[in-house]
Design an enzyme around this catalytic site. Structure first.
Site, mmCIF file in Angstrom:
data_model
loop_
_atom_site.group_PDB
_atom_site.id
_atom_site.type_symbol
_atom_site.label_atom_id
_atom_site.label_comp_id
_atom_site.label_asym_id
_atom_site.label_seq_id
_atom_site.Cartn_x
_atom_site.Cartn_y
_atom_site.Cartn_z
ATOM 1 N N ASP A 168 35.413 27.672 37.423
ATOM 2 C CA ASP A 168 36.378 28.705 38.086
ATOM 3 C C ASP A 168 35.380 30.160 38.423
ATOM 4 O OD1 ASP A 168 38.301 30.397 39.179
ATOM 5 O OD2 ASP A 168 39.495 30.720 37.259
ATOM 6 N N ASP A 170 37.297 28.793 45.210
ATOM 7 C CA ASP A 170 36.390 29.022 44.054
ATOM 8 C C ASP A 170 36.718 28.409 42.588
ATOM 9 O OD1 ASP A 170 39.044 30.342 43.972
ATOM 10 O OD2 ASP A 170 38.321 32.186 42.897
ATOM 11 N N GLU A 171 37.500 27.401 42.949
ATOM 12 C CA GLU A 171 37.909 26.651 41.567
ATOM 13 C C GLU A 171 38.039 25.018 41.953
ATOM 14 O OE1 GLU A 171 42.388 26.567 38.992
ATOM 15 O OE2 GLU A 171 41.992 27.774 40.749
#
Length: 289
Positions: A9, A104-105
């Site tokens: 993350d 983003d993860e």
């Protein structure tokens, strides 16, 4: 088969990209979304802004009430997409079983690659190093035996942290006195229903499993399994697209139905364009395999 799952993350991703590109923003409460004079919500914010209670999905009006001295910016999506492509490329160097949840993860199944790249902590440290050197950003990484345990682990030491939850018992020990929303799939509405029968913590799920099942049926059984550390989900590289969407926030109230019909038409055209891009992407992918 025992699995080793990694969850990565990026830390305050949108805000971190802006700070990377403008170091004068470092250490300041930065809120990405709409401006205080506009309608909208917070996309993300820096950790300095979070100290004032600002959170993602909060209305901009509420964010401004809590943090009037913050720096408010519109998102720069193309810049974020470029950074995302760079970090995804780094992740894919360590396994071909990657499931990207968002820009983003993502989850990585590294079960079969630790013999090539070292221990999970070795892989995590290498990803962290390369992400900072090549993209100028930090990330938090969690490792577990399942997707839920890896996700919880990545949240444990943010920002720029690393944590492992190697067994179901380790997961149970960690979450036993936490709110029921710690469990994957338990949202606000489910938590409210559980609260009606006096269940607010994971410990109370252990103490009253029949009450959970009586209240929620099959969903209750799934919640109990997850609370016990049983998560059979697999990291899926090419997930089926469940839905696509688009939205537009009106800056002033309107009762002009002709105007709203025009906006609806534009958004429908955007959806058609996005669907076409997704279809072309999959056609290209299968054409090269």
């Amino acid at each position: 088969m025992d699995r080793t799952i990694m969850h990565i993350d990026m830390d305050a991703f949108f805000a971190a990209v802006e700070v990377r590109d403008n170091p004068d923003l470092a250490g300041k409460p930065l809120i990405i979304g709409a401006l205080p004079s506009e309608r909208g919500v917070v996309s993300t914010c820096s950790y300095e802004a979070r100290e004032f209670g600002v959170r993602s999905a909060m209305s901009i009006k509420e964010a401004y009430r809590r943090c009037p001295h913050g720096i408010y910016m519109h998102p720069s999506m193309e810049k974020y997409k470029t950074a995302s492509q760079h970090v995804h490329k780094i992740w894919s160097d360590y396994t071909d079983i990657c499931e990207y949840i968002s820009l983003d993860e993502g989850f990585l199944d590294i079960t079969g690659t630790t013999h090539s790249f070292g221990s999970p902590s070795d892989i995590a440290n290498e990803i962290k190093r390369r992400t900072m050197e090549q993209v100028g950003l930090t990330c938090s990484i969690g490792v577990g035996y399942s997707m839920m345990s890896a996700k919880l682990a990545s949240e444990e030491k943010k920002p720029n942290g690393y944590f492992e939850i190697p067994t179901p018992q380790d997961l149970k020990n960690l979450i036993i006195d936490r709110n029921v929303r710690t469990i994957y799939g338990v949202g606000a509405k489910t938590a409210e229903r559980l609260q009606e029968v006096g269940i607010t913590t994971v410990r109370q799920i252990y103490e009253n499993p029949q009450g959970v099942i009586a209240l929620l049926g099959n969903q209750g059984r799934q919640i109990i399994e997850l609370a016990e550390g049983v998560d059979k989900r697999k990291v899926t590289p090419y997930s089926e697209v469940k839905s696509i969407g688009t939205e537009q926030t009106f800056q002033q109230d309107t009762t002009d139905f002709e105007y709203m019909k025009d906006v609806l038409l534009v958004n429908a055209q955007k959806l058609i364009l996005n669907y076409s891009r997704i279809a072309n992407k999959f056609v290209s992918m299968f054409a090269t395999t």
